[in-house]
Scaffold this active site. Structure first.
Site, PDB file in Angstrom:
ATOM      1  NE  ARG A  43      -2.294  -1.215   3.657  1.00 15.62           N
ATOM      2  CZ  ARG A  43      -2.095  -2.377   4.298  1.00 15.62           C
ATOM      3  NH1 ARG A  43      -2.459  -3.518   3.714  1.00 15.62           N
ATOM      4  NH2 ARG A  43      -1.558  -2.401   5.493  1.00 15.62           N
ATOM      5  NE  ARG A  44       4.441   0.972   4.249  1.00 18.42           N
ATOM      6  CZ  ARG A  44       5.242   0.581   5.242  1.00 18.42           C
ATOM      7  NH1 ARG A  44       6.535   0.393   5.004  1.00 18.42           N
ATOM      8  NH2 ARG A  44       4.749   0.374   6.444  1.00 18.42           N
ATOM      9  CB  CYS A 104      -0.981  21.078 -12.609  1.00 18.58           C
ATOM     10  SG  CYS A 104      -0.683  22.803 -13.029  1.00 18.58           S
ATOM     11  CG  ASP A 141      -7.092  25.524 -18.841  1.00 16.08           C
ATOM     12  OD1 ASP A 141      -8.263  25.321 -19.202  1.00 16.08           O
ATOM     13  OD2 ASP A 141      -6.325  26.297 -19.434  1.00 16.08           O
ATOM     14  CG  ASN A 194      -3.620  16.846 -17.072  1.00 14.28           C
ATOM     15  OD1 ASN A 194      -4.151  17.855 -16.607  1.00 14.28           O
ATOM     16  ND2 ASN A 194      -2.376  16.876 -17.545  1.00 14.28           N
TER      17      ASN A 194
END
Length: 276
Positions: free
Chosen positions: A137-138, A157, A180, A188
């Site tokens: 979980r790391r 961002c 944006d 993205n």
């Protein structure tokens, strides 16, 4: 209609109908003519994309997925902070005379740390864990390094990824402080969905769900008419997307190994002004 289109329209509708306007507030971004770049914004957006159902490539208009992939490989594979290693010009406004954007993005991913299993950078640590300790979980990255913010051309961002394996499915959470909507939303999403596909393939896993968490999702004032045009459009079915199955090493991927078929999309909406 593709699910990426549905999510995009839903987000835009929420911002335009219920968002907060920053007009008359003190804002940092501005347009090329020096005018303040105000936004309509909403807080705490969470979008989920199941990559087993479809690849989230917007069809309301074309997303330049090749340029988006070139940038994500520039950051995660080349670990570069110099625009001369990038084919597009999207970072030109934030680069210095040498082409550097400072200690940002790729630079941060290339810094080596001492992990229990050896000294390596954040990308190699993720790849090592996915192969050797996939149920950890790391498994995560973070490029928002406060010690280096003053030396960055632009503060990150999209700043962290957390990977999680369920059975043989690789899922991930992308955290983004600011977005944006018109210029960067699908850009993205495509980038990090592709990254998830690549990491899954080289780790012997199936790509599962990408969860995109956006703190401040906004539409710039000069983008509102363009957004409304997109919201009125009919969309097409999501295209077929797959990777070159012969690639087994993340560092061997190129843009040409990302295969897109039957990508139908709406016509261009014209030049999109970028706030800086």
């Amino acid at each position: 209609m593709s699910k990426a289109d549905e999510i995009f329209k839903k987000n835009c509708r929420e911002i335009l109908e219920n968002g907060f306007s920053t007009e008359h507030e003190q804002v940092r971004p501005h347009w090329e003519d020096g005018t303040p770049a105000y936004t309509i914004k909403t807080f705490g957006v969470v979008n989920r994309y199941n990559l087993e159902e479809e690849f989230p490539l917007l069809t309301l208009r074309a997303t330049n997925w090749k340029a988006a992939l070139d940038e994500i490989l520039w950051i995660w594979q080349k670990k570069s902070n110099n625009i001369h290693d990038l084919k597009s010009h999207i970072w030109d406004s934030w680069a210095d005379e040498t082409g550097s954007i400072g200690k940002a993005y790729g630079y941060q991913l290339g810094v080596k740390y001492k992990f229990p299993h050896g000294e390596m950078d954040q990308v190699d640590n993720v790849l090592w864990q996915l192969k050797n300790t996939p149920y950890s979980r790391r498994i995560m990255t973070n490029i928002y390094n406060f010690a280096d913010l003053s030396e960055m051309g632009l503060e990150p961002c999209a700043y962290s990824m957390t990977f999680n394996v369920v059975g043989d499915r690789l899922n991930a959470i992308l955290n983004q402080r600011s977005q944006d909507t018109l210029a960067a939303n699908n850009w993205n999403v495509v980038q990090y969905a592709a990254l998830l596909l690549m990491f899954a393939q080289v780790s012997g896993l199936r790509a599962g769900e990408l969860v995109h968490v956006i703190s401040d999702m906004h539409i710039y004032d000069r983008h509102v008419p363009l957004i409304k045009t997109l919201m009125e459009r009919e969309s097409f079915p999501a295209p077929k997307v797959r990777l070159n199955p012969h690639i087994k090493n993340f560092y061997d991927f190129t843009v040409e190994d990302f295969l897109v078929e039957d990508y139908e999309h709406g016509k261009p909406i014209g030049k999109v002004p970028i706030a800086i």
